[in-house]
Motif scaffolding. Structure first.
Motif, PDB file in Angstrom:
ATOM      1  N   LYS A 124       0.831  -1.195   0.000  1.00  0.00           N
ATOM      2  CA  LYS A 124       0.000   0.000   0.000  1.00  0.00           C
ATOM      3  C   LYS A 124       0.870   1.251   0.000  1.00  0.00           C
ATOM      4  O   LYS A 124       1.908   1.307   0.656  1.00  0.00           O
ATOM      5  CB  LYS A 124      -0.921   0.015   1.228  1.00  0.00           C
ATOM      6  N   THR A 125       0.426   2.263  -0.714  1.00  0.00           N
ATOM      7  CA  THR A 125       1.130   3.538  -0.705  1.00  0.00           C
ATOM      8  C   THR A 125       0.821   4.292   0.583  1.00  0.00           C
ATOM      9  O   THR A 125      -0.159   3.987   1.289  1.00  0.00           O
ATOM     10  CB  THR A 125       0.701   4.405  -1.895  1.00  0.00           C
ATOM     11  N   ASP A 126       1.626   5.302   0.882  1.00  0.00           N
ATOM     12  CA  ASP A 126       1.363   6.137   2.061  1.00  0.00           C
ATOM     13  C   ASP A 126      -0.017   6.791   1.966  1.00  0.00           C
ATOM     14  O   ASP A 126      -0.723   6.923   2.972  1.00  0.00           O
ATOM     15  CB  ASP A 126       2.438   7.214   2.204  1.00  0.00           C
ATOM     16  N   GLU A 127      -0.399   7.178   0.758  1.00  0.00           N
ATOM     17  CA  GLU A 127      -1.699   7.817   0.571  1.00  0.00           C
ATOM     18  C   GLU A 127      -2.840   6.844   0.857  1.00  0.00           C
ATOM     19  O   GLU A 127      -3.854   7.203   1.474  1.00  0.00           O
ATOM     20  CB  GLU A 127      -1.817   8.357  -0.862  1.00  0.00           C
ATOM     21  N   GLN A 128      -2.692   5.596   0.409  1.00  0.00           N
ATOM     22  CA  GLN A 128      -3.715   4.598   0.679  1.00  0.00           C
ATOM     23  C   GLN A 128      -3.839   4.322   2.176  1.00  0.00           C
ATOM     24  O   GLN A 128      -4.949   4.213   2.714  1.00  0.00           O
ATOM     25  CB  GLN A 128      -3.384   3.300  -0.062  1.00  0.00           C
ATOM     26  N   VAL A 129      -2.703   4.216   2.830  1.00  0.00           N
ATOM     27  CA  VAL A 129      -2.716   3.971   4.275  1.00  0.00           C
ATOM     28  C   VAL A 129      -3.383   5.132   5.003  1.00  0.00           C
ATOM     29  O   VAL A 129      -4.204   4.934   5.914  1.00  0.00           O
ATOM     30  CB  VAL A 129      -1.284   3.741   4.805  1.00  0.00           C
ATOM     31  N   GLU A 130      -3.053   6.353   4.608  1.00  0.00           N
ATOM     32  CA  GLU A 130      -3.644   7.518   5.258  1.00  0.00           C
ATOM     33  C   GLU A 130      -5.156   7.567   5.059  1.00  0.00           C
ATOM     34  O   GLU A 130      -5.917   7.878   5.983  1.00  0.00           O
ATOM     35  CB  GLU A 130      -3.009   8.801   4.720  1.00  0.00           C
ATOM     36  N   THR A 131      -5.610   7.238   3.853  1.00  0.00           N
ATOM     37  CA  THR A 131      -7.047   7.218   3.581  1.00  0.00           C
ATOM     38  C   THR A 131      -7.759   6.198   4.450  1.00  0.00           C
ATOM     39  O   THR A 131      -8.818   6.475   5.035  1.00  0.00           O
ATOM     40  CB  THR A 131      -7.302   6.902   2.090  1.00  0.00           C
ATOM     41  N   LEU A 132      -7.186   5.006   4.569  1.00  0.00           N
ATOM     42  CA  LEU A 132      -7.795   3.958   5.392  1.00  0.00           C
ATOM     43  C   LEU A 132      -7.751   4.318   6.867  1.00  0.00           C
ATOM     44  O   LEU A 132      -8.674   4.004   7.626  1.00  0.00           O
ATOM     45  CB  LEU A 132      -7.087   2.627   5.132  1.00  0.00           C
ATOM     46  N   ALA A 133      -6.684   4.993   7.290  1.00  0.00           N
ATOM     47  CA  ALA A 133      -6.585   5.410   8.692  1.00  0.00           C
ATOM     48  C   ALA A 133      -7.659   6.434   9.035  1.00  0.00           C
ATOM     49  O   ALA A 133      -8.122   6.487  10.191  1.00  0.00           O
ATOM     50  CB  ALA A 133      -5.199   5.985   8.980  1.00  0.00           C
ATOM     51  N   LYS A 134      -8.081   7.246   8.065  1.00  0.00           N
ATOM     52  CA  LYS A 134      -9.099   8.263   8.306  1.00  0.00           C
ATOM     53  C   LYS A 134     -10.519   7.709   8.244  1.00  0.00           C
ATOM     54  O   LYS A 134     -11.477   8.400   8.593  1.00  0.00           O
ATOM     55  CB  LYS A 134      -8.961   9.389   7.273  1.00  0.00           C
ATOM     56  N   ALA A 135     -10.673   6.471   7.776  1.00  0.00           N
ATOM     57  CA  ALA A 135     -12.011   5.912   7.580  1.00  0.00           C
ATOM     58  C   ALA A 135     -12.799   5.754   8.884  1.00  0.00           C
ATOM     59  O   ALA A 135     -13.970   6.129   8.942  1.00  0.00           O
ATOM     60  CB  ALA A 135     -11.919   4.581   6.839  1.00  0.00           C
ATOM     61  N   PRO A 136     -12.215   5.229   9.970  1.00  0.00           N
ATOM     62  CA  PRO A 136     -12.983   5.121  11.211  1.00  0.00           C
ATOM     63  C   PRO A 136     -13.191   6.491  11.844  1.00  0.00           C
ATOM     64  O   PRO A 136     -12.339   7.389  11.686  1.00  0.00           O
ATOM     65  CB  PRO A 136     -12.096   4.244  12.113  1.00  0.00           C
ATOM     66  N   PRO A 137     -14.264   6.698  12.575  1.00  0.00           N
ATOM     67  CA  PRO A 137     -14.450   7.954  13.292  1.00  0.00           C
ATOM     68  C   PRO A 137     -13.319   8.275  14.263  1.00  0.00           C
ATOM     69  O   PRO A 137     -13.078   9.452  14.551  1.00  0.00           O
ATOM     70  CB  PRO A 137     -15.770   7.740  14.038  1.00  0.00           C
ATOM     71  N   LEU A 138     -12.619   7.277  14.746  1.00  0.00           N
ATOM     72  CA  LEU A 138     -11.477   7.526  15.625  1.00  0.00           C
ATOM     73  C   LEU A 138     -10.242   7.994  14.859  1.00  0.00           C
ATOM     74  O   LEU A 138      -9.243   8.389  15.457  1.00  0.00           O
ATOM     75  CB  LEU A 138     -11.147   6.266  16.436  1.00  0.00           C
ATOM     76  N   GLU A 139     -10.301   7.925  13.542  1.00  0.00           N
ATOM     77  CA  GLU A 139      -9.280   8.474  12.644  1.00  0.00           C
ATOM     78  C   GLU A 139      -7.873   7.983  12.940  1.00  0.00           C
ATOM     79  O   GLU A 139      -6.923   8.761  13.032  1.00  0.00           O
ATOM     80  CB  GLU A 139      -9.336  10.009  12.662  1.00  0.00           C
ATOM     81  N   ARG A 140      -7.727   6.695  13.028  1.00  0.00           N
ATOM     82  CA  ARG A 140      -6.401   6.085  13.127  1.00  0.00           C
ATOM     83  C   ARG A 140      -6.501   4.629  12.716  1.00  0.00           C
ATOM     84  O   ARG A 140      -7.604   4.054  12.678  1.00  0.00           O
ATOM     85  CB  ARG A 140      -5.835   6.177  14.543  1.00  0.00           C
ATOM     86  N   LEU A 141      -5.370   4.034  12.410  1.00  0.00           N
ATOM     87  CA  LEU A 141      -5.329   2.589  12.235  1.00  0.00           C
ATOM     88  C   LEU A 141      -5.439   1.920  13.599  1.00  0.00           C
ATOM     89  O   LEU A 141      -5.000   2.457  14.615  1.00  0.00           O
ATOM     90  CB  LEU A 141      -4.014   2.175  11.573  1.00  0.00           C
ATOM     91  N   GLY A 142      -6.011   0.732  13.594  1.00  0.00           N
ATOM     92  CA  GLY A 142      -5.937  -0.083  14.793  1.00  0.00           C
ATOM     93  C   GLY A 142      -4.522  -0.612  14.972  1.00  0.00           C
ATOM     94  O   GLY A 142      -3.688  -0.555  14.064  1.00  0.00           O
TER      95      GLY A 142
END
Length: 252
Positions: free
Chosen positions: A202-220
């Protein structure tokens, strides 16, 4: 079968954690050991990584051994459970964390990749669950691992989500089949979690987008998931049975 030994166990509860040489599996193994369980660290290929898990557990005062077993190999899984029985006297908790991930549009997916992923994710879960159903002691728990992508249904995850949908389909059925034995069966479905398996490719941009998806705005984190598993297999979580728990920070 290669075996990495550590401290001998007492007479407490015993857990088998598959795929425990890295990622979520390792975090689960370390957490269960911290909770006082003797842990059998299953690994497929990377003996040195499994040894690192065992070393981390024993350095913190826990008890563990590592045993190699391909979860889709029924003879190897039977031997894995047999080793737990021989070393520690039985099995109380089984967490099937071993899994494969391959991303591709359905139209482009190599069927050999599909077969390899489903061999681990579907057959592997079934083999481990079958042995757990035969061997778990009263009061025990089986926890499978799925993915929140079964619900979010993101493009390129079709084959992976299909394999994990099969895991979810088994959950309540197995719980009902174990009626009367005081054994719980649940599945944890993580959202985007910062593991090598998730981050690979995954690119950094893809990771950042997925990290923003939850309301808590981070990766687990693997530790987030390990805490959920520890709750389900502990006394506080024993009334939860046959459920899919989406541990994803609030994603749909």
């Amino acid at each position: 079968m290669p075996l990495i030994d550590s401290t001998a166990a007492g007479t407490g509860r015993v857990a088998i954690v598959t795929g425990a040489s890295r990622g979520i599996g390792r975090a689960v193994a370390e957490r269960l050991a911290a909770d006082g369980l003797a842990v059998v660290v299953d690994y497929a290929r990377d003996a040195s990584a499994a040894e690192e898990t065992v070393t981390a557990i024993t350095a913190a005062g826990g008890t563990a051994i590592a045993v190699q077993a391909d979860v889709a190999d029924d003879d190897a899984v039977a031997a894995l459970f047999g080793r737990a029985q021989e070393e520690y006297g039985g099995v109380d908790v089984v967490v099937n964390s071993a899994g494969r991930l391959a991303l591709s549009p359905i139209a482009d997916l190599d069927l050999n990749v599909l077969d390899a992923m489903h061999r681990t994710n579907i057959r592997g879960t079934f083999v481990v669950a079958r042995e757990a159903a035969r061997r778990l002691r009263a009061g025990g728990s089986f926890v499978g691992l799925s993915t929140s992508v079964v619900g979010t249904q993101l493009p390129s995850y079709g084959a992976y989500a299909a394999s994990k949908g099969a895991v979810e389909a088994m959950t309540l059925i197995l719980a009902r089949e174990l009626r009367g034995r005081d054994i719980t069966v649940n599945t944890v479905a993580p959202g985007p979690t910062a593991t090598d398996l998730f981050l690979d490719g995954k690119t950094d941009e893809q990771v950042e987008t997925l990290a923003k998806a939850p309301p808590l705005e981070r990766l687990g984190t693997p530790e987030d998931i390990a805490r959920v598993v520890a709750f389900l297999v502990g006394p506080e979580g024993h009334w939860i049975n046959g459920q899919i728990l989406r541990a994803n920070g609030g994603m749909v």
